[in-house]
Design a protein around this motif. Sequence first.
Motif, mmCIF file in Angstrom:
data_model
loop_
_atom_site.group_PDB
_atom_site.id
_atom_site.type_symbol
_atom_site.label_atom_id
_atom_site.label_comp_id
_atom_site.label_asym_id
_atom_site.label_seq_id
_atom_site.Cartn_x
_atom_site.Cartn_y
_atom_site.Cartn_z
ATOM 1 N N TYR A 59 -14.577 4.905 -10.689
ATOM 2 C CA TYR A 59 -13.414 5.663 -10.215
ATOM 3 C C TYR A 59 -13.758 7.148 -10.088
ATOM 4 O O TYR A 59 -13.345 7.811 -9.141
ATOM 5 N N GLY A 60 -14.493 7.675 -11.034
ATOM 6 C CA GLY A 60 -14.920 9.077 -10.954
ATOM 7 C C GLY A 60 -15.845 9.321 -9.776
ATOM 8 O O GLY A 60 -15.744 10.342 -9.085
ATOM 9 N N LEU A 61 -16.748 8.378 -9.511
ATOM 10 C CA LEU A 61 -17.647 8.503 -8.365
ATOM 11 C C LEU A 61 -16.868 8.475 -7.053
ATOM 12 O O LEU A 61 -17.097 9.298 -6.163
ATOM 13 N N VAL A 62 -15.930 7.542 -6.943
ATOM 14 C CA VAL A 62 -15.110 7.453 -5.733
ATOM 15 C C VAL A 62 -14.279 8.726 -5.555
ATOM 16 O O VAL A 62 -14.168 9.252 -4.438
ATOM 17 N N ALA A 63 -13.726 9.230 -6.629
ATOM 18 C CA ALA A 63 -12.937 10.458 -6.543
ATOM 19 C C ALA A 63 -13.802 11.623 -6.076
ATOM 20 O O ALA A 63 -13.369 12.429 -5.239
ATOM 21 N N SER A 64 -15.029 11.714 -6.577
ATOM 22 C CA SER A 64 -15.895 12.817 -6.158
ATOM 23 C C SER A 64 -16.285 12.691 -4.688
ATOM 24 O O SER A 64 -16.337 13.691 -3.968
ATOM 25 N N ILE A 65 -16.533 11.469 -4.217
ATOM 26 C CA ILE A 65 -16.873 11.274 -2.808
ATOM 27 C C ILE A 65 -15.671 11.638 -1.923
ATOM 28 O O ILE A 65 -15.832 12.284 -0.891
ATOM 29 N N LEU A 66 -14.488 11.219 -2.349
ATOM 30 C CA LEU A 66 -13.288 11.560 -1.588
ATOM 31 C C LEU A 66 -13.075 13.067 -1.540
ATOM 32 O O LEU A 66 -12.687 13.621 -0.501
ATOM 33 N N ILE A 67 -13.324 13.752 -2.656
ATOM 34 C CA ILE A 67 -13.166 15.204 -2.692
ATOM 35 C C ILE A 67 -14.154 15.874 -1.730
ATOM 36 O O ILE A 67 -13.796 16.780 -0.975
#
Length: 72
Positions: A59-67
């Motif tokens: 979830y943290g990885l996906v959030a960083s990619i989205l950011i």
Amino acid sequence: MGVAIGAAVAVLAGLGAGIGIGIATGKAVDAIARQPEAAADIRTSLLLGCALAEATAVYGLVASILIIFFVG
């Protein structure tokens, strides 16, 4: 600049998950060493906990990619 900082903070979820999994694995090994007859139950709980910890890292990885891609 703010996008990079936001993405770096989101990736820190992976760091926390790695530390948590390491601590949980060490505790599980200690528990199995003390009570070898309970190894199956301990292993099951360990794998479930590790899966949940890895989910938070993803979830943290996906959030960083989205950011990075959608905010920047």
